[in-house]
Design a protein around this motif. Structure first.
Motif, short mmCIF file in Angstrom:
data_model
loop_
_atom_site.label_atom_id
_atom_site.label_comp_id
_atom_site.label_asym_id
_atom_site.label_seq_id
_atom_site.Cartn_x
_atom_site.Cartn_y
_atom_site.Cartn_z
N MET A 1 85.84 38.06 60.39
CA MET A 1 87.10 38.52 60.92
C MET A 1 87.39 39.96 60.46
O MET A 1 87.90 40.75 61.22
CB MET A 1 88.20 37.57 60.48
N PHE A 2 87.08 40.29 59.22
CA PHE A 2 87.37 41.62 58.71
C PHE A 2 86.11 42.46 58.55
O PHE A 2 86.03 43.32 57.70
CB PHE A 2 88.09 41.53 57.36
N ASP A 3 85.12 42.21 59.39
CA ASP A 3 83.86 42.92 59.26
C ASP A 3 83.77 44.17 60.13
O ASP A 3 82.82 44.92 60.04
CB ASP A 3 82.68 41.99 59.56
N LYS A 4 84.79 44.44 60.94
CA LYS A 4 84.79 45.62 61.80
C LYS A 4 85.97 46.52 61.45
O LYS A 4 87.04 46.05 61.07
CB LYS A 4 84.86 45.22 63.27
N THR A 5 85.76 47.82 61.58
CA THR A 5 86.81 48.78 61.32
C THR A 5 87.76 48.81 62.50
O THR A 5 87.35 48.96 63.65
CB THR A 5 86.22 50.19 61.11
N MET A 6 89.05 48.67 62.20
CA MET A 6 90.06 48.74 63.25
C MET A 6 90.41 50.20 63.49
O MET A 6 90.33 51.02 62.58
CB MET A 6 91.30 47.96 62.84
N THR A 7 90.80 50.53 64.70
CA THR A 7 91.21 51.89 65.01
C THR A 7 92.71 51.94 65.25
O THR A 7 93.33 50.95 65.65
CB THR A 7 90.48 52.44 66.26
N PHE A 8 93.28 53.10 65.00
CA PHE A 8 94.71 53.30 65.17
C PHE A 8 94.89 54.68 65.77
O PHE A 8 94.26 55.64 65.33
CB PHE A 8 95.41 53.22 63.80
N SER A 9 95.75 54.80 66.78
CA SER A 9 95.92 56.07 67.44
C SER A 9 97.35 56.24 67.92
O SER A 9 97.99 55.30 68.34
CB SER A 9 94.97 56.16 68.64
N VAL A 10 97.83 57.48 67.82
CA VAL A 10 99.15 57.84 68.32
C VAL A 10 98.95 58.86 69.43
O VAL A 10 98.26 59.86 69.23
CB VAL A 10 100.02 58.45 67.20
N ASN A 11 99.55 58.62 70.60
CA ASN A 11 99.34 59.57 71.69
C ASN A 11 100.18 60.84 71.48
O ASN A 11 101.07 60.88 70.65
CB ASN A 11 99.59 58.93 73.06
N GLU A 12 99.85 61.87 72.23
CA GLU A 12 100.47 63.19 72.05
C GLU A 12 101.98 63.17 72.32
O GLU A 12 102.74 63.86 71.64
CB GLU A 12 99.78 64.22 72.93
N ASP A 13 102.43 62.40 73.30
CA ASP A 13 103.86 62.33 73.59
C ASP A 13 104.62 61.72 72.42
O ASP A 13 105.67 62.21 72.02
CB ASP A 13 104.13 61.50 74.85
N ARG A 14 104.06 60.67 71.87
CA ARG A 14 104.69 60.01 70.72
C ARG A 14 104.69 60.95 69.51
O ARG A 14 105.66 61.01 68.77
CB ARG A 14 103.96 58.70 70.40
N ALA A 16 104.83 64.21 69.56
CA ALA A 16 105.86 65.23 69.78
C ALA A 16 107.25 64.66 69.48
O ALA A 16 108.09 65.34 68.88
CB ALA A 16 105.79 65.74 71.22
N GLU A 17 107.48 63.41 69.85
CA GLU A 17 108.76 62.76 69.57
C GLU A 17 108.95 62.58 68.06
O GLU A 17 110.04 62.82 67.54
CB GLU A 17 108.83 61.41 70.27
N LEU A 18 107.88 62.18 67.38
CA LEU A 18 107.95 62.03 65.92
C LEU A 18 108.29 63.36 65.26
O LEU A 18 109.14 63.42 64.36
CB LEU A 18 106.62 61.51 65.36
N LYS A 19 107.65 64.42 65.71
CA LYS A 19 107.90 65.75 65.13
C LYS A 19 109.34 66.18 65.36
O LYS A 19 110.00 66.69 64.45
CB LYS A 19 106.94 66.78 65.72
N LYS A 20 109.84 65.96 66.57
CA LYS A 20 111.22 66.33 66.89
C LYS A 20 112.20 65.58 65.98
O LYS A 20 113.09 66.18 65.38
CB LYS A 20 111.51 66.01 68.36
N ASN A 21 112.01 64.27 65.87
CA ASN A 21 112.91 63.46 65.05
C ASN A 21 112.79 63.80 63.56
O ASN A 21 113.79 63.87 62.85
CB ASN A 21 112.68 61.98 65.30
#
Length: 81
Positions: A1-14, A16-21
């Protein structure tokens, strides 16, 4: 179950919103005389919203920011990756 690396990604629109806030939160903390970097780090580490002022709705904004997304954006920008 934990033998593969999970990926995580934030898109560019999100991102930009994070930076603004985050900029609004940073400015609100500065206006109230707090060290904004210390306060934001305190929030990230503890998830305690009392590290963030209510001025300019900053505390409400920080509660809508996913800490995992925020950390990803901060690390990527710090490393210019």
């Amino acid at each position: 179950m934990f033998d593969k690396t999970m990926t995580f990604s934030v898109n560019e629109d999100r991102e930009a919103e994070l930076k603004k806030n985050l900029t609004i939160i940073y400015d609100a903390l500065t206006e109230k005389g707090y060290n904004p970097v210390n306060q934001i780090v305190g929030y990230i580490l503890s998830e305690d919203p009392t590290f963030i002022t209510t001025h300019n709705n900053a505390r409400s904004l920080i509660r809508h920011i996913d800490r995992d997304e925020l950390l990803q954006v901060l690390v990527r920008n710090y490393l210019n990756a």
